[in-house]
Design an enzyme around this catalytic site. Structure first.
Site, PDB file in Angstrom:
ATOM      1  N   ARG A  14       0.913  -1.145  -0.044  1.00 50.40           N
ATOM      2  CA  ARG A  14      -0.059   0.255  -0.064  1.00 50.40           C
ATOM      3  C   ARG A  14       1.056   1.404  -0.098  1.00 50.40           C
ATOM      4  O   ARG A  14       0.364   2.295  -0.351  1.00 50.40           O
ATOM      5  CB  ARG A  14      -0.902   0.017   1.305  1.00 50.40           C
ATOM      6  CG  ARG A  14      -1.975  -1.048   0.949  1.00 50.40           C
ATOM      7  CD  ARG A  14      -2.649  -1.379   2.326  1.00 50.40           C
ATOM      8  NE  ARG A  14      -1.949  -2.292   3.188  1.00 50.40           N
ATOM      9  CZ  ARG A  14      -2.620  -2.634   4.566  1.00 50.40           C
ATOM     10  NH1 ARG A  14      -3.629  -2.455   4.934  1.00 50.40           N
ATOM     11  NH2 ARG A  14      -1.825  -3.601   5.213  1.00 50.40           N
ATOM     12  N   ARG A 330      29.925  22.004   2.937  1.00 46.38           N
ATOM     13  CA  ARG A 330      29.620  21.063   2.429  1.00 46.38           C
ATOM     14  C   ARG A 330      30.308  19.881   3.132  1.00 46.38           C
ATOM     15  O   ARG A 330      31.315  20.150   3.985  1.00 46.38           O
ATOM     16  CB  ARG A 330      30.202  20.686   0.717  1.00 46.38           C
ATOM     17  CG  ARG A 330      28.676  21.725   0.171  1.00 46.38           C
ATOM     18  CD  ARG A 330      29.600  21.690  -1.455  1.00 46.38           C
ATOM     19  NE  ARG A 330      29.737  20.288  -1.871  1.00 46.38           N
ATOM     20  CZ  ARG A 330      30.423  20.198  -3.019  1.00 46.38           C
ATOM     21  NH1 ARG A 330      31.206  21.112  -3.598  1.00 46.38           N
ATOM     22  NH2 ARG A 330      31.002  18.981  -3.460  1.00 46.38           N
TER      23      ARG A 330
END
Ligand code: UD1
Ligand code: CA
Length: 473
Positions: A14, A330
């Site tokens: 589902r 980063r």
């Protein structure tokens, strides 16, 4: 003696996903992580995980975060009862209590599980199941009790009659079994139901006595079968995390606009401004001010760091740093104390000493900057030559002029000055000035007198044409 088994072999049809349901993310962890974590305070003797659909992936993910897990393969997956049948061999002549949980009920509180186990031991039942009374019981198995509050049967939603469906007492998918009693009935499960599966809930009906414990807070037992339920669980977890940290001394100016992860830890007097998001594991030191508009992921920030409208990922920031607006730190960015990384500055895999200032429009990649370096606006470390990445080293106290390009590999000594606009391709010695650009040339009287028909003030430009550059010479 307590053993815990979590059922995580189902596909989760589902969800309409390529990923197994139990690995769906919830506040920075997976569904099954949350379930396993909720059992941890019970200090179980054994921890079993029933895996099947994409078993290897599930096992790998779980192993990374949880120790001492035993993995039990269920292949194919013929229902929750079939899943528990796979424990017959590994649990063997275990004589203690088995706590079974569905892998898709992530909101359970440890205290509730503890209550369930205690209730089970006190009552001396063969099985005790966790139930809830829900306003909207659709989708859940319904629990039927006799007048002595003994559980008689659990009937799945899809197998219920209209009449039975009106029962609002539901099965949470959490069970305490006396293992020898369960082991005796497991072989007798039948697949005579709408799905043709072996239901664990049928084992409850076969055991005597069977009791139940109803949770006070129905949100705890929310199961995740589809994306709507996943989103609802995310809301609940976020709300819980924010409340936890508000209570621990963190200020949120607009809590509902922020999201947290289970792995984020805050010090005291942290202020989280609107639209700020934390992912993965972070530690945020005392007195930090984060946001508005920040994303912090897998990073460590010491005390008194400020981050405004910026992205910080896998970075380490020492105390007193100021980041942003619009900076991008980063992976591997390591900033010493009191660094300033300002507008449109990107830092990757670079170590900045204390008091480094990179205020504007720069890229620092694979670089090592000593204490007090000043990085002029527009400075770029050109770390990539088309095939590999190369390092740049800048000694302490150096000053890089605006718009310099430092072509790596290159090393600048201490107290070096780089002239603005230079392209540096060779190492520079301590205390030197490096100028690597054309000397300015000046040509006298270059500007010719006006042509007779032009105005005296704008001799070479056509005032009607904004693109006019003047006459070529
Ligand atoms: C189940 C219960 C239902 C209960 C609900 C609570 C059964 C038959 N029904 O229904 O009474 O109200 O949970 O949330 O148990 N799994 C396996 N192997 C399988 C099938 C499933 O390991 O062969 C795992 C799934 O990965 C999942 C869990 O068992 O983590 C529950 O399966 P699911 O299909 O979601 O059961 P529900 O229909 O929700
Ligand atoms: Ca379910």
């Amino acid at each position: 003696m307590l053993a815990v088994a979590v059922l995580a072999a189902g596909k989760g049809t589902r969800m309409r996903s390529a990923h197994p349901k139990v690995l769906q993310p919830l506040a920075g962890a997976t569904l099954v992580d949350w379930v396993l974590r909720s059992c941890e305070p019970l200090d179980p003797h054994r921890r079993l995980l029933v895996v099947g659909h994409q078993a290897e992936r599930v096992q790998q993910q779980v192993q990374r975060r949880h120790q001492h897990m035993e993995f039990v393969l269920q292949q194919p997956q013929r229902g929750t009862g079939h899943g528990v049948q796979q424990l017959l061999q590994p649990l063997g002549d275990f004589t203690g209590t088995l706590l079974v949980l569905n892998g898709d009920v992530p909101l359970l509180r440890s205290a509730t599980l503890r209550q369930l186990v205690e209730h089970h031991h006190r009552s001396g039942s063969a099985v005790t199941i966790l139930t809830a009374r829900l306003e909207e019981p659709q989708g859940y198995g319904r629990v039927f009790c006799d007048d002595r509050q003994r559980v008689r049967a659990v009937v799945e939603d899809r197998d219920c009659t209209e009449e039975q469906r009106r029962n609002r007492l539901i099965n949470a998918g959490v069970y305490c079994f006396h293992w020898p009693a369960l082991a005796a009935v497991l072989p007798h499960l039948k697949a005579d139901n709408q799905q043709g599966e072996l239901y664990l809930t049928d084992a409850v009906g076969l055991l005597e006595p069977a009791t139940q414990l109803t949770v006070a807070d129905g949100t705890e037992i929310g199961g995740v079968n589809d994306r709507g339920q996943l989103a609802a669980c995310e809301q609940v977890v976020q709300q819980r995390l924010r409340q936890q940290w508000l209570a621990a001394g963190v200020s949120f100016l607009d809590p509902a606009s922020c999201s947290l992860s289970a792995g984020t830890r805050f010090g005291r007097d942290v202020v989280v401004e609107p639209q700020t998001h934390f992912r993965g594991s972070n530690s945020i030191g005392d007195g930090c001010r984060i946001g508005p508009g920040a994303l912090i992921e897998d990073s460590q920030l010491e005390a008194d760091v400020e981050v405004t409208f910026s992205v910080v990922r896998q970075a380490r920031l020492a105390r007193g740093c100021a980041v942003g607006p619009f900076a991008h730190l980063r992976p591997g960015a390591v900033l010493g104390e009191h660094c300033k990384v300002g507008n449109f500055v990107e830092v990757k895999n670079s170590r900045l000493g204390a008091d480094v200032k990179a205020g504007h429009l720069s890229y620092l990649g694979d670089a090592r900057l000593g204490r007090g370096v000043n990085v002029g606006a527009g400075t770029i470390t050109a770390n990539f030559d088309g095939t590999g990445k190369h390092p740049t080293t800048i000694g302490e106290g150096s000053s890089i002029g605006a718009n310099a390009v430092l072509v790596a590999p290159v090393t600048l000594g201490r107290d070096v000055t780089v002239a603005a606009g230079s392209t540096i391709t060779k190492d520079v010695a301590d205390d030197a000035l490096a100028v690597a650009r054309c000397r300015q040339v000046e040509k006298e009287a270059w500007h010719k007198p006006a042509a007779p028909y032009r105005s005296a003030t704008t001799p070479n430009r056509d005032p009607a044409d904004p693109f006019s550059q003047g006459q070529d010479r």
